[in-house]
Design an enzyme around this catalytic site. Structure first.
Site, PDB file in Angstrom:
ATOM      1  N   TYR A   1     -13.995  -0.907  12.251  1.00 42.21           N
ATOM      2  CA  TYR A   1     -12.567  -0.685  11.994  1.00 42.21           C
ATOM      3  C   TYR A   1     -11.739  -1.363  13.097  1.00 42.21           C
ATOM      4  O   TYR A   1     -10.775  -2.072  12.824  1.00 42.21           O
ATOM      5  CB  TYR A   1     -12.244   0.814  11.922  1.00 42.21           C
ATOM      6  CG  TYR A   1     -10.761   1.083  11.779  1.00 42.21           C
ATOM      7  CD1 TYR A   1     -10.080   0.705  10.626  1.00 42.21           C
ATOM      8  CD2 TYR A   1     -10.025   1.671  12.814  1.00 42.21           C
ATOM      9  CE1 TYR A   1      -8.714   0.917  10.490  1.00 42.21           C
ATOM     10  CE2 TYR A   1      -8.663   1.886  12.685  1.00 42.21           C
ATOM     11  CZ  TYR A   1      -8.007   1.514  11.528  1.00 42.21           C
ATOM     12  OH  TYR A   1      -6.659   1.714  11.408  1.00 42.21           O
TER      13      TYR A   1
ATOM     14  N   GLY B   1       1.334   3.861  -1.594  1.00 38.51           N
ATOM     15  CA  GLY B   1       0.867   5.212  -1.880  1.00 38.51           C
ATOM     16  C   GLY B   1       0.138   5.890  -0.730  1.00 38.51           C
ATOM     17  O   GLY B   1      -0.179   7.069  -0.791  1.00 38.51           O
TER      18      GLY B   1
ATOM     19  N   GLY C   1       0.828  -1.218   0.000  1.00 36.91           N
ATOM     20  CA  GLY C   1       0.000   0.000   0.000  1.00 36.91           C
ATOM     21  C   GLY C   1       0.849   1.250   0.000  1.00 36.91           C
ATOM     22  O   GLY C   1       0.580   2.218   0.708  1.00 36.91           O
TER      23      GLY C   1
ATOM     24  N   SER D   1      -7.282   9.678   8.217  1.00 35.65           N
ATOM     25  CA  SER D   1      -6.838  10.239   9.491  1.00 35.65           C
ATOM     26  C   SER D   1      -6.472  11.720   9.376  1.00 35.65           C
ATOM     27  O   SER D   1      -6.572  12.464  10.341  1.00 35.65           O
ATOM     28  CB  SER D   1      -5.713   9.409  10.132  1.00 35.65           C
ATOM     29  OG  SER D   1      -4.534   9.499   9.399  1.00 35.65           O
TER      30      SER D   1
ATOM     31  N   ARG E   1      -2.080  -0.314  -6.502  1.00 36.62           N
ATOM     32  CA  ARG E   1      -3.084  -0.958  -7.368  1.00 36.62           C
ATOM     33  C   ARG E   1      -2.757  -0.797  -8.845  1.00 36.62           C
ATOM     34  O   ARG E   1      -2.973  -1.703  -9.631  1.00 36.62           O
ATOM     35  CB  ARG E   1      -4.479  -0.401  -7.066  1.00 36.62           C
ATOM     36  CG  ARG E   1      -4.973  -0.874  -5.697  1.00 36.62           C
ATOM     37  CD  ARG E   1      -6.490  -0.882  -5.626  1.00 36.62           C
ATOM     38  NE  ARG E   1      -6.915  -1.417  -4.326  1.00 36.62           N
ATOM     39  CZ  ARG E   1      -7.459  -0.687  -3.382  1.00 36.62           C
ATOM     40  NH1 ARG E   1      -7.667   0.597  -3.584  1.00 36.62           N
ATOM     41  NH2 ARG E   1      -7.821  -1.226  -2.241  1.00 36.62           N
TER      42      ARG E   1
ATOM     43  N   PHE F   1      -0.894   7.364   3.181  1.00 35.66           N
ATOM     44  CA  PHE F   1      -0.374   8.454   4.010  1.00 35.66           C
ATOM     45  C   PHE F   1       0.857   8.021   4.819  1.00 35.66           C
ATOM     46  O   PHE F   1       1.935   8.609   4.715  1.00 35.66           O
ATOM     47  CB  PHE F   1      -1.519   8.904   4.932  1.00 35.66           C
ATOM     48  CG  PHE F   1      -1.151   9.922   5.984  1.00 35.66           C
ATOM     49  CD1 PHE F   1      -0.388  11.043   5.679  1.00 35.66           C
ATOM     50  CD2 PHE F   1      -1.621   9.778   7.284  1.00 35.66           C
ATOM     51  CE1 PHE F   1      -0.074  11.992   6.655  1.00 35.66           C
ATOM     52  CE2 PHE F   1      -1.330  10.724   8.261  1.00 35.66           C
ATOM     53  CZ  PHE F   1      -0.549  11.830   7.947  1.00 35.66           C
TER      54      PHE F   1
ATOM     55  N   LYS G   1      -8.962  -4.461  12.643  1.00 40.18           N
ATOM     56  CA  LYS G   1      -7.563  -4.408  13.085  1.00 40.18           C
ATOM     57  C   LYS G   1      -7.276  -5.492  14.127  1.00 40.18           C
ATOM     58  O   LYS G   1      -6.197  -6.091  14.139  1.00 40.18           O
ATOM     59  CB  LYS G   1      -7.221  -3.029  13.663  1.00 40.18           C
ATOM     60  CG  LYS G   1      -7.237  -1.891  12.650  1.00 40.18           C
ATOM     61  CD  LYS G   1      -6.422  -2.152  11.395  1.00 40.18           C
ATOM     62  CE  LYS G   1      -5.001  -1.667  11.428  1.00 40.18           C
ATOM     63  NZ  LYS G   1      -4.305  -1.771  10.128  1.00 40.18           N
TER      64      LYS G   1
END
Length: 317
Positions: free
Chosen positions: A159, A12, A10, A201, A35, A14, A163
């Site tokens: 969420y 790309g 992932g 976030s 992706r 933040f 996790k």
């Protein structure tokens, strides 16, 4: 000495973008999974220092095991950062959140076993730690604490559930297959953005300054700067003595405290009009991470750098 090759999932995102930047600055060769490598939204990665020679963007999907194997092949370490973070309500949590988080993590770990990876750092979250209705008030939480899955389900904290499920599966897998896994559990991450598109976030602060919310709950939250989380992730990978879970949270603040810090510096934004009584969050201990040598910047510095980054990207206009 040959440069170490590592993979960041992932890439790309933040947090992952900062992890990639720090790895490149330390001389690593980085395989970044995205992706679609030709997508404009990953342009910021190609512009990072050392990216031209040491960054390879690889097309991969967490639910496609073979694509992960191809991305991880030839690496000695893996940073599993990718996981869906919703910015609103989720119509189908099982499909949108839990499935990709859990199956994605299992696929990454299987691919790591296949490639004989030396160490995997999995980014979890304090969401996998703090959701426990029976926790005694005022007592410090540490890495031995886990969120209560049933409580998360009943109260639709999807969420947190995703996790918790993903991290517990990661530990199950690591123990069964003898894989060296270390997990880092950050709280709410703020800080400057390297990527051009908004992420969940960062919205947290933007909403404060832009939405003119009528009334906001004065909740207490753990917060940490994105650069400090990236540092923690590198420590978890590079320090031979690193093991188990690491809580990564620098400040425990009320929403009112954040408004009080931002308003004098940036008076012309649309802050919440009223703040009402909010909830407390358990206090988190970062002692274990600090023993590895982790330090963090001040909250003010983090807020200033965040706002500057939003202004430059036109997000607050």
């Amino acid at each position: 000495m040959e440069k170490q090759r590592v993979c960041v999932t992932g890439a790309g995102g933040f947090l992952a973008s900062w992890v990639v930047q720090y790895l490149l600055s330390k001389g690593y060769i980085v395989h970044g999974t995205v992706r679609d490598p030709s997508d404009e939204k990953y342009a910021h990665l190609k512009n990072l220092e050392n990216a031209a020679e040491n960054l390879q963007l690889v097309k991969a999907d967490l639910l496609d095991y073979n694509s992960l194997c191809a991305a991880i092949a030839g690496c000695t370490g893996v940073f599993h950062v990718a996981s869906p973070v919703p910015s609103g309500s989720v119509p189908n949590p099982q499909v949108d959140l839990i499935e990709p988080a859990v199956t994605g993590t299992c696929n990454v770990l299987k691919a790591c076993t296949e490639a004989k990876i030396k160490r995997v750092v999995v980014v979890s979250s304090v969401a996998a730690i703090i959701m426990n209705p029976n926790w005694p008030e005022g007592q410090l939480m540490d890495e031995s604490c886990w969120s209560d899955k049933e409580f998360c389900k009943t109260n639709e904290h999807f969420y947190c559930l995703s996790k918790t499920e993903a991290e517990s599966k990661a530990w199950e897998y690591a123990k069964k297959n003898g894989l060296d896994v270390v997990t880092v559990c950050p709280s709410i991450i703020i800080g400057p953005m390297l990527q051009s598109t908004m992420n969940a976030s960062s919205l947290f602060l933007v909403k404060f300054m832009k939405d003119g919310i009528e009334e906001m709950a004065n909740n207490q939250r753990g917060i940490v700067d994105v650069r400090d989380v990236a540092e923690a992730i590198l420590l978890a990978y590079e320090k031979p003595e690193a093991e188990g879970r690491y809580i990564c949270s620098a400040y425990r603040v009320r929403m009112q405290d954040i408004i009080d810090q931002l308003k004098p510096m940036y008076p012309n934004y649309n802050y919440p009009k009223k703040v009402k009584e909010g909830e407390d969050q358990p206090n988190l201990s970062c002692e274990k991470l600090q023993k590895l040598g982790w330090k963090y910047i001040t909250l003010e510095e983090s807020l200033v750098d965040s706002v500057k980054s939003y202004q430059e990207k036109g997000i607050l206009d």
